[in-house]
Scaffold this motif. Structure first.
Motif, PDB file in Angstrom:
ATOM      1  N   ALA A 187       0.841  -1.209   0.000  1.00  0.00           N
ATOM      2  CA  ALA A 187       0.000   0.000   0.000  1.00  0.00           C
ATOM      3  C   ALA A 187       0.871   1.251   0.000  1.00  0.00           C
ATOM      4  O   ALA A 187       0.588   2.226  -0.725  1.00  0.00           O
ATOM      5  CB  ALA A 187      -0.932  -0.009   1.219  1.00  0.00           C
ATOM      6  N   GLU A 188       1.943   1.232   0.795  1.00  0.00           N
ATOM      7  CA  GLU A 188       2.851   2.380   0.847  1.00  0.00           C
ATOM      8  C   GLU A 188       3.550   2.577  -0.495  1.00  0.00           C
ATOM      9  O   GLU A 188       3.671   3.710  -0.999  1.00  0.00           O
ATOM     10  CB  GLU A 188       3.873   2.169   1.979  1.00  0.00           C
TER      11      GLU A 188
ATOM     12  N   LYS B 119       3.961   5.199  -5.968  1.00  0.00           N
ATOM     13  CA  LYS B 119       3.803   5.055  -7.420  1.00  0.00           C
ATOM     14  C   LYS B 119       2.743   6.026  -7.946  1.00  0.00           C
ATOM     15  O   LYS B 119       2.934   6.651  -9.001  1.00  0.00           O
ATOM     16  CB  LYS B 119       3.384   3.623  -7.772  1.00  0.00           C
ATOM     17  N   ALA B 120       1.620   6.128  -7.209  1.00  0.00           N
ATOM     18  CA  ALA B 120       0.537   7.028  -7.636  1.00  0.00           C
ATOM     19  C   ALA B 120       1.037   8.468  -7.692  1.00  0.00           C
ATOM     20  O   ALA B 120       0.736   9.210  -8.634  1.00  0.00           O
ATOM     21  CB  ALA B 120      -0.666   6.906  -6.689  1.00  0.00           C
ATOM     22  N   GLU B 121       1.825   8.861  -6.693  1.00  0.00           N
ATOM     23  CA  GLU B 121       2.364  10.221  -6.664  1.00  0.00           C
ATOM     24  C   GLU B 121       3.294  10.492  -7.846  1.00  0.00           C
ATOM     25  O   GLU B 121       3.407  11.619  -8.312  1.00  0.00           O
ATOM     26  CB  GLU B 121       3.122  10.454  -5.345  1.00  0.00           C
ATOM     27  N   LEU B 122       3.958   9.398  -8.321  1.00  0.00           N
ATOM     28  CA  LEU B 122       4.873   9.532  -9.465  1.00  0.00           C
ATOM     29  C   LEU B 122       4.153   9.328 -10.800  1.00  0.00           C
ATOM     30  O   LEU B 122       4.771   9.379 -11.869  1.00  0.00           O
ATOM     31  CB  LEU B 122       6.018   8.514  -9.344  1.00  0.00           C
TER      32      LEU B 122
END
Ligand SMILES: C=C(O[C@@H]1C=C(C(=O)O)C=C[C@H]1O)C(=O)O
Length: 87
Positions: free
Chosen positions: A31-32, A37-40
């Motif tokens: 999850a972390e 990944k989502a932020e990138l």
């Protein structure tokens, strides 16, 4: 029942609890990672990474679990992770 019978059952229960704790920790870590990944702007699912994970765990397996058993376990783990984390 014999003392050994009870002892084996106690150890099985203890191991099962460890498996659950390890799966929960794994979920927290994935999850972390997915948050990063989502932020990138990256896809959370990475088939190449999954293939390498499968190969690494097949190599790490010392048995008695069969190679097919490792593969089924990895498949279940990856599917479970995606379902739990909503990929
Ligand atoms: C954990 C990652 O993300 C995804 C989830 C995986 C998993 O549950 O082990 C493996 C690869 C990716 O599809 C990763 O990229 O390392």
């Amino acid at each position: 029942m014999s003392d050994r019978f009870d002892e084996i059952r106690r150890q099985i229960a203890e191991n099962d609890e460890r498996v659950i704790a390890l799966v929960n920790r794994r979920l927290e870590l994935v999850a972390e990672l997915w948050q990063l990944k989502a932020e990138l702007g990256l896809d959370v699912v990475d088939p190449d990474r999954e293939r390498r994970l499968r190969e690494r765990l097949a190599s790490a397996n010392a048995g008695p679990l069969s190679p097919g058993g490792v593969d089924r376990l990895v498949t279940a783990l990856l599917e479970l992770t995606k379902r739990e984390l909503g990929a």
